[in-house]
Structure formats: structure tokens, C-alpha cells
Write an enzyme that holds these catalytic residues in place. Structure first.
Site, PDB file in Angstrom:
ATOM      1  N   ASP A   4       0.930  -1.260  -0.085  1.00 37.42           N
ATOM      2  CA  ASP A   4       0.023  -0.147   0.019  1.00 37.42           C
ATOM      3  C   ASP A   4       1.086   1.220  -0.039  1.00 37.42           C
ATOM      4  OD1 ASP A   4      -2.273   1.744   0.511  1.00 37.42           O
ATOM      5  OD2 ASP A   4      -1.705   1.766   2.518  1.00 37.42           O
ATOM      6  N   ASP A  58       0.006   5.014   1.028  1.00 37.92           N
ATOM      7  CA  ASP A  58      -0.414   5.972   1.932  1.00 37.92           C
ATOM      8  C   ASP A  58      -0.237   5.123   3.214  1.00 37.92           C
ATOM      9  OD1 ASP A  58      -0.972   8.195   0.147  1.00 37.92           O
ATOM     10  OD2 ASP A  58      -3.027   7.000  -0.071  1.00 37.92           O
TER      11      ASP A  58
HETATM   12  C1  BG6 Z   1      -5.890   5.791   0.147  1.00 37.88           C
HETATM   13  C2  BG6 Z   1      -6.036   6.374   1.144  1.00 37.88           C
HETATM   14  O1  BG6 Z   1      -4.662   5.163  -0.124  1.00 37.88           O
HETATM   15  O2  BG6 Z   1      -6.401   6.460  -1.113  1.00 37.88           O
HETATM   16  C3  BG6 Z   1      -7.284   7.069   1.443  1.00 37.88           C
HETATM   17  O3  BG6 Z   1      -5.426   5.623   2.416  1.00 37.88           O
HETATM   18  C4  BG6 Z   1      -7.885   7.939   0.105  1.00 37.88           C
HETATM   19  O4  BG6 Z   1      -7.602   7.929   2.730  1.00 37.88           O
HETATM   20  C5  BG6 Z   1      -7.713   6.876  -0.922  1.00 37.88           C
HETATM   21  O5  BG6 Z   1      -9.205   8.200   0.378  1.00 37.88           O
HETATM   22  C6  BG6 Z   1      -8.034   7.789  -2.313  1.00 37.88           C
HETATM   23  O6  BG6 Z   1      -7.256   8.620  -2.601  1.00 37.88           O
HETATM   24  P1  BG6 Z   1      -7.197   9.998  -3.740  1.00 37.88           P
HETATM   25  O7  BG6 Z   1      -5.666  10.310  -3.552  1.00 37.88           O
HETATM   26  O8  BG6 Z   1      -7.560   9.110  -4.802  1.00 37.88           O
HETATM   27  O9  BG6 Z   1      -8.104  10.789  -3.010  1.00 37.88           O
HETATM   28 MG    MG Z   2      -2.563   2.974   3.408  1.00 29.90          MG
END
Ligand code: BG6
Ligand code: MG
Length: 218
Positions: free
Chosen positions: A9, A11
Site C-alpha cells: 500500500d 499512504d
Molecule cells: C488511500 C488512502 O490510499 O487512497 C485514502 O488511504 C484515500 O485515505 C484513497 O481516500 C483515495 O485517494 P485519492 O488520492 O484518490 O483521493
Molecule cells: Mg494506507
């Protein structure tokens, strides 16, 4: 069957962007007249932008038309992009470069499994695009975590079976996605939150490839 691939993953595992997602959602909730707690945010981790917004609006007791929801999701993303715009390779989480060196040394394949549409931009900013043999992000999938699609696609692109994969996840929804994909899951966080993970560590800094391969084979 032996382990041949590690799926990460983004984030909260590779880079600490989880805090910026939280700050941007909190700002949005506050503007709508309510608040979200850190505990509530655990349920947002790993969840797609649109699904996160739905959870937040339900939490605030709001029901809004699609058009307004699109506007709010765009606003949140703009705030998020402002927060991450100054990120550099200094923001890579502790232990990540050393861990990736071990992964390469062991001859394992690597994939990114993130539902974020911003993932390619973040990887470029921190200079880690080339660290992955396959990149699955929010632009390539139709179902967010806890659906296993993001990891199943990662294994497919690497040409390995689910039983050959280990997933690294900081989110409750992500751990569930990895388990539903039929993979061994390493939780990055604490065992009281990531209850379904096969093993848990506070960060990649606390782990060795050797130890994980041993646990996954047990
Ligand atoms: C995930 C995060 O990796 O990505 C979430 O943990 C986030 O918090 C999701 O909502 C979608 O991300 P983005 O950047 O497309 O808004
Ligand atoms: Mg994550």
C-alpha cells in the site's frame, strides 16, 4: 508454495500521506459544521475518495445531491494536493529504503496496491516510481478496498498467484482486501486496530524480509 512477491500500500506504509488525507477530510467536515475524530478516520484509511466522502456525510447526518458531492470531493482533493505539494524523498517513512534493498536482494517482485488516484504523482515526488515492477492505483481499478481487486490485479500484472504474495497495509480496509485476495498480510500499525493481519509491526523499519518469509511459510 513459496513467496515471490511483495505488494505495498502507499499512504501510511511507504509515505506518511495518511495524515494529510485526514487533515483535508477534517477541514471539509468542519466546513460542513461537524467534526471527525482520529478513531473515525481509521475507517477511512484505504477507502476511495468517493466512498470516504459518503462515510463522512453519513457521519454528519447529511444527504447531498451527486453534483454537490463531486464538488466537495474535488475541494478535498485540492486541499490534499496543497498539503502534499511540498513533499520530497525526505518524507519516505523510516526504514523503507533499507527494506526495499532487502526485497531486491532476496529477488522478490514488487507491486504498488493503492486506491489513490494521486499515487503516480506521489511516487514521482518521492522518487520511488522505479521501485515497483507493477503499479496498481485508483485509476486502474473499479472497486476500492476492502474489495481485493487492487491486490488481485497486482498479482496478475506480476504474473504470480495469490499464495505467492505478501501484502503490506496500514488500513483496516486494506488488511481485509489482502485477506480476501487470499494473501499473507503484514499490518503496519498496532494489533488492536489491525486485528485481521497475519502479523503486525509499527513500521517497515521494524521488519526484515527474512522474518516475514519465515512467518509466511509457517
Ligand atoms: C488511500 C488512502 O490510499 O487512497 C485514502 O488511504 C484515500 O485515505 C484513497 O481516500 C483515495 O485517494 P485519492 O488520492 O484518490 O483521493
Ligand atoms: Mg494506507
Amino acid at each position: 508454495m513459496s513467496i515471490n512477491a511483495f505488494l505495498f500500500d502507499l499512504d501510511g506504509v511507504i509515505v506518511d500521506t495518511a495524515i494529510y488525507h485526514y487533515q483535508a477530510w477534517k477541514r471539509l467536515a468542519n466546513e460542513l459544521g461537524f467534526d471527525i475524530s482520529e478513531e473515525f478516520n481509521e475507517g477511512l484509511k484505504g477507502v476511495s475518495r468517493t466512498d470516504s466522502l459518503d462515510l463522512i456525510l453519513a457521519h454528519g447526518g447529511l444527504s447531498l445531491p451527486e453534483e454537490k458531492k463531486t464538488e466537495l470531493a474535488t475541494q478535498k482533493n485540492e486541499w490534499y494536493l496543497e498539503l502534499v505539494s511540498r513533499m520530497t524523498s525526505n518524507d519516505i517513512l523510516p526504514g523503507v529504503p533499507a527494506f526495499f534493498a532487502q526485497v531486491r536482494q532476496a529477488g522478490l517482485k514488487t507491486a504498488l496496491g493503492s486506491v489513490s488516484k494521486n499515487a503516480p504523482m506521489i511516487l514521482a515526488r518521492i522518487g520511488m516510481t522505479d521501485a515497483f515492477d507493477a503499479i496498481i492505483d485508483g485509476n486502474k481499478i473499479s472497486k476500492g478496498k476492502p474489495d481485493p481487486e487492487v491486490f488481485t490485479k497486482g498479482a496478475e500484472e506480476l504474473g504470480v498467484s495469490a499464495a505467492e504474495c505478501v501484502v503490506f497495509e496500514d488500513a483496516v480496509a486494506g488488511v481485509e482486501a489482502g485477506k480476501r485476495a487470499g494473501m499473507f498480510v503484514v499490518g503496519i500499525g498496532t494489533p488492536d486496530v489491525l486485528t485481521k493481519a497475519d502479523m503486525v509491526a509499527l513500521s517497515l523499519e521494524k521488519l526484515t524480509v527474512e522474518e516475514i518469509l519465515k512467518q509466511a511459510a509457517a
